[in-house]
Motif scaffolding. Structure first.
Motif, PDB file in Angstrom:
ATOM      1  N   THR A  15       0.855  -0.829   0.035  1.00 59.77           N
ATOM      2  CA  THR A  15       0.075   0.151  -0.235  1.00 59.77           C
ATOM      3  C   THR A  15       1.215   1.600  -0.280  1.00 59.77           C
ATOM      4  N   LYS A  16       0.156   2.077  -0.750  1.00 58.31           N
ATOM      5  CA  LYS A  16       1.249   3.303  -0.701  1.00 58.31           C
ATOM      6  C   LYS A  16       0.732   4.119   0.489  1.00 58.31           C
ATOM      7  N   ALA A  17      -0.207   4.183   0.549  1.00 56.00           N
ATOM      8  CA  ALA A  17      -1.058   5.628   1.323  1.00 56.00           C
ATOM      9  C   ALA A  17      -2.080   4.840   2.378  1.00 56.00           C
ATOM     10  N   ILE A  18      -2.232   5.720   3.124  1.00 58.13           N
ATOM     11  CA  ILE A  18      -3.713   5.485   4.329  1.00 58.13           C
ATOM     12  C   ILE A  18      -4.992   6.549   4.107  1.00 58.13           C
ATOM     13  N   LEU A  19      -6.183   6.808   4.175  1.00 53.31           N
ATOM     14  CA  LEU A  19      -7.039   7.770   4.270  1.00 53.31           C
ATOM     15  C   LEU A  19      -7.326   7.782   5.008  1.00 53.31           C
ATOM     16  N   ASP A  20      -7.545   7.856   6.650  1.00 56.85           N
ATOM     17  CA  ASP A  20      -8.802   7.905   7.724  1.00 56.85           C
ATOM     18  C   ASP A  20      -9.837   8.858   7.727  1.00 56.85           C
ATOM     19  N   VAL A  21     -11.044   8.559   7.449  1.00 57.03           N
ATOM     20  CA  VAL A  21     -11.835   9.374   7.345  1.00 57.03           C
ATOM     21  C   VAL A  21     -12.671   8.643   9.341  1.00 57.03           C
ATOM     22  N   GLU A  22     -13.512   9.649   9.540  1.00 65.77           N
ATOM     23  CA  GLU A  22     -14.094  10.178  10.107  1.00 65.77           C
ATOM     24  C   GLU A  22     -14.915  11.865  10.165  1.00 65.77           C
ATOM     25  N   MET A  23     -16.287  11.195  11.226  1.00 67.82           N
ATOM     26  CA  MET A  23     -17.430  11.940  11.876  1.00 67.82           C
ATOM     27  C   MET A  23     -16.387  12.518  13.047  1.00 67.82           C
ATOM     28  N   SER A  24     -15.205  13.022  12.903  1.00 68.06           N
ATOM     29  CA  SER A  24     -14.280  14.253  14.115  1.00 68.06           C
ATOM     30  C   SER A  24     -13.127  14.974  13.937  1.00 68.06           C
ATOM     31  N   MET A  25     -13.178  15.284  14.121  1.00 78.55           N
ATOM     32  CA  MET A  25     -11.506  16.248  14.159  1.00 78.55           C
ATOM     33  C   MET A  25      -9.651  15.222  13.696  1.00 78.55           C
ATOM     34  N   GLY A  26     -10.361  13.719  14.066  1.00 76.63           N
ATOM     35  CA  GLY A  26      -9.247  12.235  13.739  1.00 76.63           C
ATOM     36  C   GLY A  26      -9.187  12.205  15.222  1.00 76.63           C
ATOM     37  N   GLN A  27      -9.171  10.444  15.221  1.00 77.98           N
ATOM     38  CA  GLN A  27      -9.781  10.399  16.768  1.00 77.98           C
ATOM     39  C   GLN A  27      -8.831   8.675  16.194  1.00 77.98           C
ATOM     40  N   MET A  28      -9.979   8.129  15.912  1.00 76.37           N
ATOM     41  CA  MET A  28      -9.289   7.028  15.399  1.00 76.37           C
ATOM     42  C   MET A  28      -7.751   6.881  14.809  1.00 76.37           C
ATOM     43  N   ILE A  29      -7.257   7.548  13.836  1.00 72.96           N
ATOM     44  CA  ILE A  29      -5.859   8.741  13.171  1.00 72.96           C
ATOM     45  C   ILE A  29      -4.877   7.726  14.092  1.00 72.96           C
ATOM     46  N   ASP A  30      -5.098   7.973  15.216  1.00 73.75           N
ATOM     47  CA  ASP A  30      -3.960   7.622  16.360  1.00 73.75           C
ATOM     48  C   ASP A  30      -3.790   6.774  16.292  1.00 73.75           C
ATOM     49  N   ASP A  31      -5.127   5.392  16.808  1.00 73.20           N
ATOM     50  CA  ASP A  31      -4.614   3.679  16.048  1.00 73.20           C
ATOM     51  C   ASP A  31      -3.786   3.342  15.430  1.00 73.20           C
ATOM     52  N   VAL A  32      -4.767   3.921  13.946  1.00 71.67           N
ATOM     53  CA  VAL A  32      -4.481   3.510  12.866  1.00 71.67           C
ATOM     54  C   VAL A  32      -2.544   3.958  12.146  1.00 71.67           C
ATOM     55  N   ARG A  33      -2.064   5.524  12.563  1.00 74.99           N
ATOM     56  CA  ARG A  33      -0.805   5.220  13.063  1.00 74.99           C
ATOM     57  C   ARG A  33      -0.008   4.507  13.802  1.00 74.99           C
ATOM     58  N   LEU A  34      -0.942   4.487  14.797  1.00 75.61           N
ATOM     59  CA  LEU A  34       0.422   3.301  15.457  1.00 75.61           C
ATOM     60  C   LEU A  34       0.390   1.510  14.722  1.00 75.61           C
ATOM     61  N   ALA A  35      -0.739   1.616  13.888  1.00 76.09           N
ATOM     62  CA  ALA A  35      -0.577  -0.022  13.450  1.00 76.09           C
ATOM     63  C   ALA A  35       0.188   0.091  12.438  1.00 76.09           C
ATOM     64  N   VAL A  36       0.625   1.268  12.540  1.00 76.79           N
ATOM     65  CA  VAL A  36       2.164   1.146  10.489  1.00 76.79           C
ATOM     66  C   VAL A  36       2.875   1.545  10.748  1.00 76.79           C
ATOM     67  N   GLY A  37       2.797   2.171  12.030  1.00 79.14           N
ATOM     68  CA  GLY A  37       4.513   3.443  12.034  1.00 79.14           C
ATOM     69  C   GLY A  37       4.560   4.011  10.947  1.00 79.14           C
ATOM     70  N   ASN A  38       5.654   3.946  10.974  1.00 81.47           N
ATOM     71  CA  ASN A  38       5.616   5.031  10.287  1.00 81.47           C
ATOM     72  C   ASN A  38       6.359   4.173   7.711  1.00 81.47           C
ATOM     73  N   ALA A  39       5.816   3.140   7.879  1.00 80.00           N
ATOM     74  CA  ALA A  39       6.031   2.295   7.015  1.00 80.00           C
ATOM     75  C   ALA A  39       5.326   3.054   5.683  1.00 80.00           C
ATOM     76  N   VAL A  40       3.890   4.067   6.036  1.00 80.69           N
ATOM     77  CA  VAL A  40       3.476   4.875   4.659  1.00 80.69           C
ATOM     78  C   VAL A  40       2.795   5.497   5.273  1.00 80.69           C
ATOM     79  N   PRO A  41       2.981   6.710   4.703  1.00 83.11           N
ATOM     80  CA  PRO A  41       1.782   7.506   5.185  1.00 83.11           C
ATOM     81  C   PRO A  41       0.123   8.026   5.558  1.00 83.11           C
ATOM     82  N   VAL A  42      -0.199   8.410   6.396  1.00 84.93           N
ATOM     83  CA  VAL A  42      -1.359   8.481   6.566  1.00 84.93           C
ATOM     84  C   VAL A  42      -1.902   9.417   6.836  1.00 84.93           C
ATOM     85  N   HIS A  43      -3.279   9.579   5.947  1.00 78.73           N
ATOM     86  CA  HIS A  43      -3.790  11.203   5.253  1.00 78.73           C
ATOM     87  C   HIS A  43      -5.454  11.088   6.248  1.00 78.73           C
ATOM     88  N   PHE A  44      -5.884  12.223   6.065  1.00 78.01           N
ATOM     89  CA  PHE A  44      -7.236  11.867   7.360  1.00 78.01           C
ATOM     90  C   PHE A  44      -7.678  13.068   6.596  1.00 78.01           C
TER      91      PHE A  44
END
Length: 352
Positions: A298-327
């Motif tokens: 995977t080249k990138a991950i896009l996290d979509v939420e009805m918030s200012m970004g809360q689940m994204i913390d867990d996504v970033r922990l799961a993938v580390g620095n392997a790919v960019p995580v966008h929001f």
């Protein structure tokens, strides 16, 4: 299993709870979940159950604690500010190792916020629901049928692990209508030899308690509880993957937002953009291993939420620095559109 019938989400959740063996409901009205207790108020007296509208959310959750200690299947529901008021009682439930089901149909916040849909209670459900070392198993259905199916699962898991289980929905899920098949009523419930049902002179007294004055005693029981939580993480993690095997971009979302993302993904695929989706069904335990497994292609991950970004913390922990995580997120009760999500996918394609 019934034929399909058209039901509103809140009412379907209530009926599913009844069919799962719930006979006690304690709550307090708050938009956008009020139809759930309204349904319980009409139905419970007809089936020999108990419905009680408490004088407050604080009173309601402590009634749940009392009923749970007696070994019955019991439930409460509320919406965001109401869950905050129930927080202390939820900690008492966890500290007493009591099973119960809690439904949160989220609305905008903080404070009184608004009555429109939101997903800004993710941190509350998964990280900071109340004081102390404890966990709540959090289930996030994306549709009414899944919500109905997960209700029985919630009660079963609560009983199995002796812990509170939360169904985390939002105003969309609670208010929309869909055709659903309702499960057959359960015929038997698990025995609970620990319950405070009276001894009849045949056994020692059961005591439900969350107070341990000696710190060593409290530490020992909390450590034992976390051994149970480790079993939950090992055995009860749930996740859906869709079109991920060849995906250059993976969109991740949960609940109602994941449904909206599907339309954006279909549109992107129609234009030759390889997009897939990871949808956590359990928010805790979080399906970290699923994210890690898809990182290599995977080249990138896009996290979509009805918030200012809360689940994204867990996504970033799961993938580390392997790919960019966008929001991409909307908040305050604003619901993201497929076109907005598709536009964000296009932006990521240009950046990749």
């Amino acid at each position: 299993m019934s034929d399909k019938i058209l039901m509103k989400g809140n009412e379907a959740l209530a009926e599913a709870a009844i069919r799962a063996g719930c006979r006690f409901f304690f709550g307090y009205p708050i938009t956008p979940q009020t139809q759930l207790p309204e349904y319980m108020a009409k139905k419970m007296p007809k089936i020999g159950g108990t419905f009680l509208q408490a004088e407050s959310e604080v009173a309601a959750i402590n009634m749940v604690l009392g009923a749970a200690s007696a070994g019955v299947r019991v439930m409460t529901s509320s919406s965001s500010p109401g869950i905050s008021l129930k927080a202390e009682g939820i900690s008492y439930l966890a500290g007493s190792d009591l099973p119960a089901v809690i439904v949160n149909i989220q609305r905008g916040g903080p404070g009184l916020g608004g009555i429109q849909p939101s997903q800004a209670d993710y941190w509350q459900a998964t990280k900071g629901l109340a004081h102390g070392d404890f966990r709540v198993l959090s289930l996030a259905p994306a549709g009414i049928q899944e919500a109905v199916d997960l209700m029985g699962t919630a009660f079963d898991l609560a009983d199995k692990y002796r812990m509170p289980v939360m169904i985390l929905g939002d105003g969309i899920l609670g208010q929309m209508m869909e055709p659903v098949r309702l499960p057959d009523p359960v015929e038997s419930l698990p025995e609970k030899p620990w319950a405070t049902t009276g001894t009849k002179g045949k056994r020692k007294h059961n005591i439900v308690n969350s107070l341990y004055i000696q710190p060593e005693a409290l530490e020992e029981i909390v450590r034992a509880r976390y051994e149970r939580y480790a079993q939950v993480e090992a055995n009860e993690t749930r996740v859906e993957t869709w079109l991920c095997d060849d995906a250059d971009i993976i969109v991740t979302a949960y609940g109602s937002t994941a449904r909206i993302c599907r339309n954006a993904i279909r549109a992107a695929r129609a234009d030759g953009i390889k997009v897939g989706m990871i949808r956590p069904i359990t928010l805790w335990p979080f399906p970290s291993e699923t994210y890690a497994a898809h990182v290599p292609h995977t080249k990138a991950i896009l996290d979509v939420e009805m918030s200012m970004g809360q689940m994204i913390d867990d996504v970033r922990l799961a993938v580390g620095n392997a790919v960019p995580v966008h929001f991409f997120g909307r908040t305050g009760g604003v619901v993201p559109t497929p076109a907005e999500i598709r536009a964000r996918i296009d932006e990521i394609c240009k950046e990749a």
